[in-house]
Every structure is written in C-alpha cells, then in structure tokens.
Design a protein around this motif. Structure first.
Motif, PDB file in Angstrom:
ATOM      1  N   ALA A  33     101.047  36.996 -31.660  1.00 53.63           N
ATOM      2  CA  ALA A  33     100.402  36.278 -30.556  1.00 53.63           C
ATOM      3  C   ALA A  33     101.392  35.363 -29.862  1.00 53.63           C
ATOM      4  O   ALA A  33     101.412  35.262 -28.628  1.00 53.63           O
ATOM      5  CB  ALA A  33      99.212  35.481 -31.079  1.00 53.63           C
ATOM      6  N   TYR A  34     102.236  34.688 -30.649  1.00 52.06           N
ATOM      7  CA  TYR A  34     103.235  33.780 -30.073  1.00 52.06           C
ATOM      8  C   TYR A  34     104.175  34.549 -29.157  1.00 52.06           C
ATOM      9  O   TYR A  34     104.499  34.097 -28.055  1.00 52.06           O
ATOM     10  CB  TYR A  34     104.017  33.100 -31.193  1.00 52.06           C
ATOM     11  CG  TYR A  34     104.675  31.808 -30.792  1.00 52.06           C
ATOM     12  CD1 TYR A  34     104.057  30.591 -31.068  1.00 52.06           C
ATOM     13  CD2 TYR A  34     105.897  31.795 -30.125  1.00 52.06           C
ATOM     14  CE1 TYR A  34     104.646  29.397 -30.693  1.00 52.06           C
ATOM     15  CE2 TYR A  34     106.484  30.620 -29.746  1.00 52.06           C
ATOM     16  CZ  TYR A  34     105.869  29.420 -30.036  1.00 52.06           C
ATOM     17  OH  TYR A  34     106.446  28.239 -29.657  1.00 52.06           O
ATOM     18  N   LEU A  35     104.597  35.739 -29.591  1.00 54.08           N
ATOM     19  CA  LEU A  35     105.428  36.584 -28.733  1.00 54.08           C
ATOM     20  C   LEU A  35     104.675  36.960 -27.461  1.00 54.08           C
ATOM     21  O   LEU A  35     105.242  36.965 -26.360  1.00 54.08           O
ATOM     22  CB  LEU A  35     105.846  37.838 -29.501  1.00 54.08           C
ATOM     23  CG  LEU A  35     106.636  38.887 -28.704  1.00 54.08           C
ATOM     24  CD1 LEU A  35     107.936  38.293 -28.167  1.00 54.08           C
ATOM     25  CD2 LEU A  35     106.898  40.116 -29.567  1.00 54.08           C
ATOM     26  N   GLY A  36     103.397  37.253 -27.604  1.00 56.21           N
ATOM     27  CA  GLY A  36     102.592  37.597 -26.433  1.00 56.21           C
ATOM     28  C   GLY A  36     102.461  36.447 -25.455  1.00 56.21           C
ATOM     29  O   GLY A  36     102.485  36.657 -24.237  1.00 56.21           O
TER      30      GLY A  36
ATOM     31  N   VAL B 257      99.985  44.677 -23.056  1.00 54.24           N
ATOM     32  CA  VAL B 257     100.450  44.711 -24.440  1.00 54.24           C
ATOM     33  C   VAL B 257     100.536  43.301 -25.008  1.00 54.24           C
ATOM     34  O   VAL B 257     100.135  43.052 -26.155  1.00 54.24           O
ATOM     35  CB  VAL B 257     101.814  45.426 -24.519  1.00 54.24           C
ATOM     36  CG1 VAL B 257     102.376  45.352 -25.940  1.00 54.24           C
ATOM     37  CG2 VAL B 257     101.677  46.881 -24.077  1.00 54.24           C
ATOM     38  N   ALA B 258     101.057  42.361 -24.207  1.00 50.01           N
ATOM     39  CA  ALA B 258     101.163  40.971 -24.661  1.00 50.01           C
ATOM     40  C   ALA B 258      99.786  40.390 -24.955  1.00 50.01           C
ATOM     41  O   ALA B 258      99.613  39.628 -25.918  1.00 50.01           O
ATOM     42  CB  ALA B 258     101.883  40.137 -23.607  1.00 50.01           C
ATOM     43  N   SER B 259      98.784  40.724 -24.143  1.00 48.96           N
ATOM     44  CA  SER B 259      97.421  40.238 -24.385  1.00 48.96           C
ATOM     45  C   SER B 259      96.855  40.826 -25.667  1.00 48.96           C
ATOM     46  O   SER B 259      96.148  40.148 -26.427  1.00 48.96           O
ATOM     47  CB  SER B 259      96.523  40.590 -23.196  1.00 48.96           C
ATOM     48  OG  SER B 259      96.977  39.977 -22.006  1.00 48.96           O
ATOM     49  N   ALA B 260      97.174  42.094 -25.928  1.00 52.74           N
ATOM     50  CA  ALA B 260      96.686  42.731 -27.152  1.00 52.74           C
ATOM     51  C   ALA B 260      97.295  42.091 -28.394  1.00 52.74           C
ATOM     52  O   ALA B 260      96.674  42.085 -29.466  1.00 52.74           O
ATOM     53  CB  ALA B 260      97.007  44.226 -27.122  1.00 52.74           C
ATOM     54  N   PHE B 261      98.500  41.532 -28.275  1.00 52.32           N
ATOM     55  CA  PHE B 261      99.131  40.873 -29.424  1.00 52.32           C
ATOM     56  C   PHE B 261      98.291  39.711 -29.943  1.00 52.32           C
ATOM     57  O   PHE B 261      98.419  39.332 -31.116  1.00 52.32           O
ATOM     58  CB  PHE B 261     100.518  40.367 -29.042  1.00 52.32           C
ATOM     59  CG  PHE B 261     101.578  41.442 -28.965  1.00 52.32           C
ATOM     60  CD1 PHE B 261     101.313  42.739 -29.389  1.00 52.32           C
ATOM     61  CD2 PHE B 261     102.841  41.162 -28.473  1.00 52.32           C
ATOM     62  CE1 PHE B 261     102.286  43.728 -29.322  1.00 52.32           C
ATOM     63  CE2 PHE B 261     103.820  42.135 -28.408  1.00 52.32           C
ATOM     64  CZ  PHE B 261     103.545  43.426 -28.830  1.00 52.32           C
ATOM     65  N   ASP B 262      97.432  39.119 -29.103  1.00 49.63           N
ATOM     66  CA  ASP B 262      96.559  38.033 -29.560  1.00 49.63           C
ATOM     67  C   ASP B 262      95.661  38.460 -30.709  1.00 49.63           C
ATOM     68  O   ASP B 262      95.195  37.622 -31.486  1.00 49.63           O
ATOM     69  CB  ASP B 262      95.678  37.533 -28.409  1.00 49.63           C
ATOM     70  CG  ASP B 262      96.416  36.625 -27.444  1.00 49.63           C
ATOM     71  OD1 ASP B 262      97.573  36.266 -27.727  1.00 49.63           O
ATOM     72  OD2 ASP B 262      95.830  36.278 -26.394  1.00 49.63           O
TER      73      ASP B 262
END
Length: 414
Positions: free
Chosen positions: A381-384, A369-374
């Motif tokens: 993206a920063y959260l990811g 999920v964090a990678s998808a935030f990019d």
C-alpha cells in the motif's frame, strides 16, 4: 508608539468582529483558513524583509523574531479573514487594490515602530502576490465551496508551513536554539527521510479529495466516510506523519523543546482532536464510523487493510506478460476485498489495466495497479501511495507504456 500598536490590532479586530456577524459556516471556515495563511505568509515575509532590508521594527516587548505580535496579528487579519468575510461585496482585484492602498497610506506613518528601507515597495508587492492573494483564494474558494483540488493544495502548503517551519522556528526561538546547519549530503538524507515520513499524510489528503470530496480541515470535511488509502490501515495518518516529522526535526536539531512539541501534538490529538472527531464523525456517519473505529487504531497501523475496505475489481489482460505477472503477484498475497478479473471479460475495450470500486471510483494504468496495492498489505500500500502522487504516476505511466506494457486492446467489441 503604544497607541500605534494598539490601533494596529484594535481596528482590524473590530472590522473582523463586525464582518463575521451573520455569516455561514463555510464563510467562517474560509476566513479562518485565510487568517492562518496570512499569518504564516506575513511571518515568512518578515524574514525576507530582514534579508532584503525592506523594513525593520523597533525593539519592543511582545515581539516574535523582532516583529511586534500585535502588528503581526493585525496585518494577518487585514490580509486574510476581513476581505474573505466580505467576499460577496469585494471582488478579488478590488480587494488587492484596497489592501495596497491601505499599506501605502499606513506603513510610512508607522514610524518609529516601523522603519522602511529604500526598496520596501518590493516587499509590499511580493507580500500582496505571495501572501494576500493565496490567502484570499483559499478563503474565498472555501467559502464558496469551489476549486476543491486547488484549495486542498493550498491547505497542504499552509499546514506544512505551519507544522514544519513556523511551529519549530517559534519553539527553537523560545528555547534559545536555532535551526541546525547541515552539510549537503546530510541535508539530502534528512529531506528523504522527511519525505518518507510525510507520504501517509499526503496520500491521506489525496484520499480525502478524490474519494471523499473534501479537505483535511475539520470545517471543510469530506462528504463521505473515507476508509481507503492510508485510512484502511490507521485512523490518524496525518497526525502520525506530523508527529513523526516533528520528532525527526527534534533529533536533527538535538532539541528537547522540539521533542516536547511532538509530545504536545500527541496530547492535543488525544485530548482535543479525538473527542471532536468522534462526535462529528459519529453524528455524520453513524454505525459505519463505529465499525471502522473498532478495527482501525489511532496510531499503530494495521499490517493488513481494514476488512470493510471498499470492495473493488481490477481488470488485467491474461495475454500480456507483465499484466499476468502483476495478477499473479496480487493473487499470491491474498488481497482483501479485491477481485482479479480478466480484461477480456470487460464490456468495453480496455487499453490499460482498470480498477473500480463499488462507490464509483475508477482508475486506469499505473494508478489502477497502485490503487489495488491498498488491498495487499501495508508495505505494498505504501508503494501504491507513492505511485499515485502527482507527477510520479505520470512518469511511471510513460515508463510503463514505453518499456514494460504498451497500451493494447482487451475486452469489449473488437
């Protein structure tokens, strides 16, 4: 005393010049990194030696915080690059033994330049373990192209120490200033701001290692062009973080000299690093690099990711409430080159969300999920980037599994 100082620099320099002849680029890169690591470590060891009364130097011209610069450089050469250049002949335990033997012979004979305290051997053994050993590991692993993640961690420690401790200390010393003494709450706030400013650099280093197979050091670079993570938004995330951190230190210390150092870092990046980068990356990656640089700026981040970011898919389970909510959140933000796919269509059984890109990278769970935030925008993206930090993603996964979306099967033959 003059002869002693002359020999302390001349002998290691002569050995270094002799050893460097005929070496390959990787070995030279390792030797240079080992020198930087040893120089940083010796400077830190000198500060500790003053606190522990292990040794002290006579007052001489050409000194840094009381340590003769020529002796500092000679010591760093002896503990860093010389053994690395000879790493095929000198195994690490033998190297450390030889360095200990040299110091046991030489240090008592450096009086009156060097005065030893009664417990100087404590500093000697600490130096071998905390300075010489890491310098040798970094240099040897770089020379042999081994232990990528370990040498990336050592590089991060090295360059963080150089930029956030040694450089500001030298600037403040030359300007007649000192590190500010902050109360606990203020120090906590400054540390948190520094962590926020440094996150893009940490995420960029991770991207170099995980996606590019290389390190931030120009002579040990990624093998492929990296346009993911922070690089989907800004071309110089590491330099941007470095300048931001130096600016923060300048504000906290109220130091015009540190502010000038931050401006100098920008000038160095623009006048020296950027032309080298353009030539090197242009030669290695050709049109892909040129297309990337036409759309991604050096210092001003994009709001949305680079359109040619690596295409990716994320599989999320429609029958899982939190997973479906995550899918809807991503869909509402019109992700760039990210396909949202039902987990039920995956050919094998998935127990958590899965993210995969065309270049072969994949991740599961929180990291997926964090990678998808990019692909969503710079805020997400920063959260990811934060969620993908070591220890952070493990903790976040434990919380997710226990409280939000326990692992459950989806897709495949069930």
């Amino acid at each position: 005393m003059t002869l002693v100082r002359y020999l302390s620099l001349l002998l290691p320099a002569a050995a270094l010049l002799g050893a460097v002849r005929g070496t390959d680029r990787a070995t030279r890169a390792g030797a240079f990194l080992a020198f930087l690591a040893a120089a940083l470590g010796v400077a830190a060891l000198h500060e500790l030696a003053g606190l522990g009364a292990w040794w002290g130097f006579a007052a001489v011209d050409g000194a840094y915080r009381g340590m003769p610069i020529d002796l500092w450089l000679g010591w760093a050469a002896l503990w860093g690059p010389i053994p690395v250049l000879l790493h095929r002949r000198l195994r690490l335990p033998v190297t450390l033994g030889v360095l200990l033997w040299i110091d046991l012979l030489a240090m008592p004979r450096l009086e009156p330049l060097l005065t030893l305290g009664p417990h100087w051997l404590r500093g000697e053994f600490l130096g071998l373990l905390a300075v010489a050993l890491p310098a040798q590991l970094l240099g040897r692993w770089t020379a042999a192209d081994r232990q990528l993640y370990a040498r990336v961690v050592l590089q991060m420690i090295l360059f963080t120490g150089l930029i956030l401790w040694l450089l500001p200390t030298a600037v403040l010393t030359l300007a007649g200033g000192a590190w500010p003494r902050l109360p606990g709450p203020a120090l906590t706030v400054v540390a948190q701001v520094a962590a926020v400013l440094g996150l893009p650099a940490v995420a960029a280093v991770r991207e170099f290692a995980v996606r590019g197979g290389g390190t931030p050091f120009p002579w040990d670079p990624p093998r492929r062009l990296v346009t993911t993570g922070p690089y989907a938004y800004v071309a110089n995330p590491m330099q941007l973080s470095m300048v931001a951190e130096l600016t923060l230190l300048a504000v906290v210390a109220r130091s015009p000299a540190l502010a000038a150092a931050a401006l100098g870092a920008v000038a160095f990046s623009a006048a020296v690093a950027a032309p080298h980068e353009r030539g090197d990356l242009g030669d290695r990656h050709g049109d892909g690099w040129l297309a990337y640089r036409h759309q991604v700026r050096d210092w001003l981040p994009r709001a949305r990711p680079y359109r040619a970011i690596e295409p990716a898919r994320i599989w999320l389970d429609d029958d899982c409430g939190p997973c479906a909510a995550t899918r809807d959140l991503m869909a509402a933000r019109t992700p760039v080159r990210l396909d949202l796919v039902p987990a039920a269509t995956h050919p094998t059984t998935l127990w958590r969300a899965k993210y995969a890109t065309a270049d072969g990278y994949s991740a599961t769970g929180v990291v997926a999920v964090a990678s998808a935030f990019d692909h969503l925008g710079i805020g997400w993206a920063y959260l990811g980037w934060f969620l993908r930090l070591p220890a952070v993603h493990q903790l976040a996964q434990l919380i997710t599994d226990a409280q939000i979306a326990p692992p459950h099967p989806a897709g495949g033959q069930r």
